[in-house]
Each structure stands twice: as C-alpha cells, then as structure tokens.
Scaffold this motif. Sequence first.
Motif, PDB file in Angstrom:
ATOM      1  N   VAL A 103      13.009  12.533   0.827  1.00 36.97           N
ATOM      2  CA  VAL A 103      12.378  11.214   1.019  1.00 36.97           C
ATOM      3  C   VAL A 103      10.769  11.335   0.737  1.00 36.97           C
ATOM      4  O   VAL A 103      10.292  12.241   1.452  1.00 36.97           O
ATOM      5  CB  VAL A 103      12.914  10.454   2.204  1.00 36.97           C
ATOM      6  N   ASP A 104      10.357  10.724  -0.021  1.00 32.85           N
ATOM      7  CA  ASP A 104       8.610  10.661  -0.126  1.00 32.85           C
ATOM      8  C   ASP A 104       8.211   9.445   0.366  1.00 32.85           C
ATOM      9  O   ASP A 104       8.722   8.385   0.406  1.00 32.85           O
ATOM     10  CB  ASP A 104       8.278  11.016  -1.600  1.00 32.85           C
ATOM     11  N   LEU A 105       6.883   9.525   0.599  1.00 34.70           N
ATOM     12  CA  LEU A 105       6.082   8.467   1.004  1.00 34.70           C
ATOM     13  C   LEU A 105       4.747   8.430   0.345  1.00 34.70           C
ATOM     14  O   LEU A 105       4.053   9.454   0.873  1.00 34.70           O
ATOM     15  CB  LEU A 105       5.858   8.440   2.391  1.00 34.70           C
ATOM     16  N   GLN A 106       4.477   7.560  -0.617  1.00 34.26           N
ATOM     17  CA  GLN A 106       3.188   7.572  -1.342  1.00 34.26           C
ATOM     18  C   GLN A 106       2.357   6.530  -0.632  1.00 34.26           C
ATOM     19  O   GLN A 106       2.603   5.450  -0.513  1.00 34.26           O
ATOM     20  CB  GLN A 106       3.517   7.231  -2.674  1.00 34.26           C
ATOM     21  N   MET A 107       1.096   6.926   0.103  1.00 31.38           N
ATOM     22  CA  MET A 107       0.378   6.126   0.887  1.00 31.38           C
ATOM     23  C   MET A 107      -0.889   5.914   0.230  1.00 31.38           C
ATOM     24  O   MET A 107      -1.785   6.778  -0.437  1.00 31.38           O
ATOM     25  CB  MET A 107       0.154   6.747   1.933  1.00 31.38           C
ATOM     26  N   ASN A 108      -1.244   4.693  -0.414  1.00 32.43           N
ATOM     27  CA  ASN A 108      -2.446   4.290  -1.094  1.00 32.43           C
ATOM     28  C   ASN A 108      -3.178   3.384  -0.198  1.00 32.43           C
ATOM     29  O   ASN A 108      -2.821   2.730   0.860  1.00 32.43           O
ATOM     30  CB  ASN A 108      -2.245   3.743  -2.363  1.00 32.43           C
ATOM     31  N   SER A 109      -4.662   3.218  -0.590  1.00 30.75           N
ATOM     32  CA  SER A 109      -5.242   2.414  -0.060  1.00 30.75           C
ATOM     33  C   SER A 109      -5.467   2.467   1.569  1.00 30.75           C
ATOM     34  O   SER A 109      -5.196   1.711   2.341  1.00 30.75           O
ATOM     35  CB  SER A 109      -5.131   0.790  -0.254  1.00 30.75           C
ATOM     36  N   LEU A 110      -5.628   3.824   2.058  1.00 22.94           N
ATOM     37  CA  LEU A 110      -5.350   4.195   3.346  1.00 22.94           C
ATOM     38  C   LEU A 110      -6.532   3.609   4.169  1.00 22.94           C
ATOM     39  O   LEU A 110      -7.693   3.463   3.633  1.00 22.94           O
ATOM     40  CB  LEU A 110      -5.249   5.503   3.350  1.00 22.94           C
ATOM     41  N   ARG A 125       0.930  -1.137   0.006  1.00 17.26           N
ATOM     42  CA  ARG A 125       0.067  -0.153   0.008  1.00 17.26           C
ATOM     43  C   ARG A 125       0.834   1.142  -0.181  1.00 17.26           C
ATOM     44  O   ARG A 125       0.413   2.279  -0.563  1.00 17.26           O
ATOM     45  CB  ARG A 125      -0.826  -0.150   1.168  1.00 17.26           C
ATOM     46  N   PHE A 126       1.961   1.326   0.647  1.00 19.85           N
ATOM     47  CA  PHE A 126       2.896   2.389   0.753  1.00 19.85           C
ATOM     48  C   PHE A 126       3.942   2.172   0.118  1.00 19.85           C
ATOM     49  O   PHE A 126       4.741   0.911   0.031  1.00 19.85           O
ATOM     50  CB  PHE A 126       3.129   2.599   2.303  1.00 19.85           C
ATOM     51  N   THR A 127       4.413   3.286  -0.501  1.00 18.38           N
ATOM     52  CA  THR A 127       5.760   3.350  -1.238  1.00 18.38           C
ATOM     53  C   THR A 127       6.435   4.325  -0.953  1.00 18.38           C
ATOM     54  O   THR A 127       6.338   5.446  -0.960  1.00 18.38           O
ATOM     55  CB  THR A 127       5.563   3.490  -2.910  1.00 18.38           C
ATOM     56  N   ILE A 128       8.000   4.104  -0.451  1.00 16.62           N
ATOM     57  CA  ILE A 128       9.113   5.022  -0.159  1.00 16.62           C
ATOM     58  C   ILE A 128       9.905   5.187  -1.684  1.00 16.62           C
ATOM     59  O   ILE A 128      10.192   4.249  -1.966  1.00 16.62           O
ATOM     60  CB  ILE A 128       9.710   4.495   1.369  1.00 16.62           C
ATOM     61  N   SER A 129      10.228   6.581  -1.519  1.00 22.24           N
ATOM     62  CA  SER A 129      11.434   6.624  -2.638  1.00 22.24           C
ATOM     63  C   SER A 129      12.141   7.820  -2.002  1.00 22.24           C
ATOM     64  O   SER A 129      11.842   8.536  -0.986  1.00 22.24           O
ATOM     65  CB  SER A 129      10.452   7.332  -4.068  1.00 22.24           C
ATOM     66  N   ARG A 130      13.124   7.922  -2.760  1.00 18.53           N
ATOM     67  CA  ARG A 130      14.202   8.896  -2.338  1.00 18.53           C
ATOM     68  C   ARG A 130      14.829   9.502  -3.512  1.00 18.53           C
ATOM     69  O   ARG A 130      15.248   8.759  -4.436  1.00 18.53           O
ATOM     70  CB  ARG A 130      15.246   8.040  -1.397  1.00 18.53           C
ATOM     71  N   ASP A 131      15.217  10.903  -3.565  1.00 18.57           N
ATOM     72  CA  ASP A 131      16.161  11.528  -4.322  1.00 18.57           C
ATOM     73  C   ASP A 131      17.243  11.854  -3.647  1.00 18.57           C
ATOM     74  O   ASP A 131      17.492  12.782  -2.868  1.00 18.57           O
ATOM     75  CB  ASP A 131      15.304  12.723  -5.011  1.00 18.57           C
ATOM     76  N   ASN A 132      18.483  11.095  -4.184  1.00 21.32           N
ATOM     77  CA  ASN A 132      19.816  11.462  -3.358  1.00 21.32           C
ATOM     78  C   ASN A 132      20.237  12.621  -3.837  1.00 21.32           C
ATOM     79  O   ASN A 132      21.227  13.499  -2.819  1.00 21.32           O
ATOM     80  CB  ASN A 132      20.732  10.299  -3.968  1.00 21.32           C
ATOM     81  N   ALA A 133      20.171  13.192  -4.828  1.00 23.55           N
ATOM     82  CA  ALA A 133      20.421  14.335  -5.396  1.00 23.55           C
ATOM     83  C   ALA A 133      19.786  15.759  -4.694  1.00 23.55           C
ATOM     84  O   ALA A 133      20.545  16.527  -4.360  1.00 23.55           O
ATOM     85  CB  ALA A 133      20.486  14.626  -6.772  1.00 23.55           C
ATOM     86  N   LYS A 134      18.811  15.384  -4.484  1.00 24.98           N
ATOM     87  CA  LYS A 134      17.909  16.619  -3.624  1.00 24.98           C
ATOM     88  C   LYS A 134      17.826  16.356  -2.137  1.00 24.98           C
ATOM     89  O   LYS A 134      17.420  17.357  -1.464  1.00 24.98           O
ATOM     90  CB  LYS A 134      16.540  16.654  -4.402  1.00 24.98           C
ATOM     91  N   ASN A 135      18.393  15.205  -1.602  1.00 26.72           N
ATOM     92  CA  ASN A 135      18.377  14.787  -0.120  1.00 26.72           C
ATOM     93  C   ASN A 135      16.728  14.847   0.275  1.00 26.72           C
ATOM     94  O   ASN A 135      16.669  15.532   1.208  1.00 26.72           O
ATOM     95  CB  ASN A 135      19.155  15.977   0.815  1.00 26.72           C
TER      96      ASN A 135
END
Length: 120
Positions: free
Chosen positions: A77-84, A65-75
Amino acid sequence: VQLQASGGGLVQAGGSLRLSCAAPGSIFSINVMGWYRQAPGKQRELVATITGGGKINNADSVKGRFTISRDNAKNTVDLQMNSLKPEDTAIYYCNAVIRPSWARQYSGYWGQGTQVTVSS
C-alpha cells in the motif's frame, strides 16, 4: 507478520513525498490496508484506508492532496502526499488487517512508523 514501511523524510511546504508499505510473509488474505499518523502530543489518527476492492476512505484534512493506492498482488500500500503542509508533520504508520496463512482469523498489524516533517 511485520509490515515494512519506507519513505518519509523532510520536505518544504508545498512539496511531495511518497510512503510505501509492504506486508511480507505467508499471507492468506488482506482486508483493509491504510495509513495513520501521530503528531507530537496528539492521538493517532486515520489518514486513509483502502479495501481489497479499492474502496477508499480519506480523512477530510488530506482530501485532494493525498492519494492511497494498493497492489493486491504484491501486498503493498502506498500513500502519495502532495501539497504538504506543516500540520502534516507526524509519524506515519501503515496498518493492515491480515489473515496469515497459519491463522483462521484476521488481525490488525502495524508498521514501524516513518517520520514525515514539513517545514514552513
């Protein structure tokens, strides 16, 4: 280093939200970044973490349901939360293990927390 979190809010069950966290300032390197949450009356718990190389660790309760992602160049981190679900209601905190440019070692830093409320 002050982590800056954004996103969150009120959503109905089954909906989606996206959390973002940035680590501004003078940083030499970031190790692990992640998200934790704390519901009323409960201890803070891990939601998901991601290393600089992209290795991900998810709590069983959010897998699929949740997906974590990261942009190392921008420092960031995001968390996409679906089906909450209503049980996802909590204050969400971002966390990062950072070596500031002025330091010789890594330390853990927390964001200010952002409220996520899921109504049934």
